[in-house]
Write an enzyme that holds these catalytic residues in place. Structure first.
Site, short mmCIF file in Angstrom:
data_model
loop_
_atom_site.label_atom_id
_atom_site.label_comp_id
_atom_site.label_asym_id
_atom_site.label_seq_id
_atom_site.Cartn_x
_atom_site.Cartn_y
_atom_site.Cartn_z
N ARG A 35 0.82 -1.21 0.00
CA ARG A 35 0.00 0.00 0.00
C ARG A 35 0.86 1.26 0.00
O ARG A 35 0.32 2.37 -0.11
CB ARG A 35 -0.93 0.00 1.22
N GLU A 47 -0.88 -8.92 -5.48
CA GLU A 47 -2.22 -9.40 -5.83
C GLU A 47 -2.22 -10.90 -6.11
O GLU A 47 -3.12 -11.63 -5.68
CB GLU A 47 -2.74 -8.63 -7.05
N GLY A 93 0.10 -21.46 -2.47
CA GLY A 93 -1.03 -21.96 -3.25
C GLY A 93 -0.58 -22.57 -4.56
O GLY A 93 0.54 -23.04 -4.70
N TYR A 132 -10.32 -9.22 -12.31
CA TYR A 132 -10.18 -8.67 -10.96
C TYR A 132 -8.76 -8.15 -10.73
O TYR A 132 -8.54 -7.02 -10.28
CB TYR A 132 -10.53 -9.71 -9.90
N ASP A 150 -14.76 -7.52 -4.48
CA ASP A 150 -14.39 -8.83 -3.95
C ASP A 150 -15.42 -9.23 -2.91
O ASP A 150 -16.46 -8.57 -2.72
CB ASP A 150 -12.97 -8.82 -3.39
N CYS A 204 -18.73 -3.35 14.19
CA CYS A 204 -19.12 -2.00 13.77
C CYS A 204 -18.59 -0.92 14.73
O CYS A 204 -17.92 0.02 14.29
CB CYS A 204 -20.63 -1.89 13.70
N CYS A 209 -16.84 1.89 12.45
CA CYS A 209 -17.31 1.89 11.07
C CYS A 209 -17.88 3.25 10.68
O CYS A 209 -18.77 3.77 11.34
CB CYS A 209 -18.38 0.81 10.88
N CYS A 215 -26.13 2.60 7.40
CA CYS A 215 -26.15 1.15 7.19
C CYS A 215 -27.46 0.51 7.62
O CYS A 215 -27.87 0.61 8.79
CB CYS A 215 -24.99 0.51 7.95
#
Length: 307
Positions: A35, A47, A93, A132, A150, A204, A209, A215
């Site tokens: 990031r 990714e 993986g 994606y 996602d 939350c 949040c 919401c």
């Protein structure tokens, strides 16, 4: 929302919704190293690694991978068996992801003169890069993507704004909500919201949040969400034994099928449930992926890594 579309609607003040989420994210979020970069190669590696591995475990692998192959040029020049071996050693993986990443690096060098394509459509031309991943790289590297959708994003939209469990509806809602020209911060922010506050069991208030006032789930207390696929157990899985085959052949160069079988599982018996037929199926898959060669000229097949 377009007329005649699904029966849902964003709040009357979407600007306030956007500002609240971006502010929440910028104030405090998980500090993953990818990031902090806009390098498309580094983001693509993150990714691909994140597709089947928890983010906390990806950090070490990502840093080690980039230390070993810091550019697409160096990755493209690497021995593919070494790249696949790295993937296996770090339990990342399916090994064919390593193969595709290696081939994509070669494409960037040969077809794009070392410069990454910048749009989701162009990025999909790279080996192993689907819609994606292409959109994620375009967003996080070039601030030039659509809304990322996602599992986390679907859960947020379903709960917050009653968007139905329908892929087209999720795409429409996500893109309508995303502010123009801000795909990098927006996609990071909404995925962080789903990963930290709006998990399967929501947090939350604890996570602060920023969307609680809008919401629907928070207001009703009904935190139903679309089914979330469960990652199959790695222990004892076909993926695990594919990795063991690759690791063993890296050590021995080549092996007849029975000695290979005995080295990858203690209960291997040539004529048993986990015997030659089972192992030949795994080897055939690896052969199809371009990772293993099977020499069938003799009485007993011999397996070796493809170089």
């Amino acid at each position: 929302m377009t007329a005649g579309a699904q029966e849902w609607a964003l709040p009357d003040d979407p600007a306030a919704v956007r500002e609240a989420l971006i502010g929440w994210y910028e104030d405090d979020h998980r500090d993953f190293p990818w990031r902090r970069t806009d390098d498309p190669y580094e983001i693509l590696v993150s990714e691909v690694m994140s597709q089947q591995t928890q983010l906390g475990r990806v950090v070490e692998a990502w840093e080690a991978f980039l230390e070993r192959w810091p550019t697409t040029a160096e990755l493209a020049d690497a021995d593919r068996a070494d790249v696949v071996g790295f993937w296996t050693d770090h339990s990342l993986g399916y090994n064919n992801r390593a193969k595709y990443l290696h081939e994509a690096a070669g494409q960037v060098q040969e077809e794009y003169d070392g410069d990454f394509p910048e749009t989701p459509e162009e990025l999909q031309e790279l080996m192993g890069v689907g819609p994606y991943t292409a959109n994620a790289v375009a967003s996080f590297a070039f601030n030039n993507g659509d809304a990322v959708v996602d599992t986390n994003v679907k859960r947020v939209l379903y709960r917050a704004f009653d968007v139905p469990d329908d892929d087209a509806a999720f795409e429409e809602a996500a893109n309508e909500l995303m502010p123009d020209g801000r795909s990098r911060v927006w996609n990071n922010a909404i995925m962080e919201l789903g990963g930290m506050a709006c998990e399967q069991t929501p947090h939350c208030d604890e996570a602060g949040c920023p969307w609680r006032e809008w919401c629907g789930a928070y207001a009703s207390g009904d935190f139903t969400a679309p089914d979330v696929p469960t990652q199959p157990s790695f222990e004892g899985s076909r993926r695990q034994f594919r990795g063991r085959v690759i690791g063993t052949l890296r050590e021995y160069d080549e092996l007849e099928i029975d000695p290979l079988g005995h080295r990858i599982r203690v209960d291997y018996t040539p004529d048993g449930e986990y015997g030659r037929e089972w192992l030949e199926g795994i080897l055939a898959d690896l052969e199809s992926d371009g990772l293993v060669e099977l020499d069938r000229d003799g009485d007993v097949p011999i397996a070796r890594l493809r170089r």
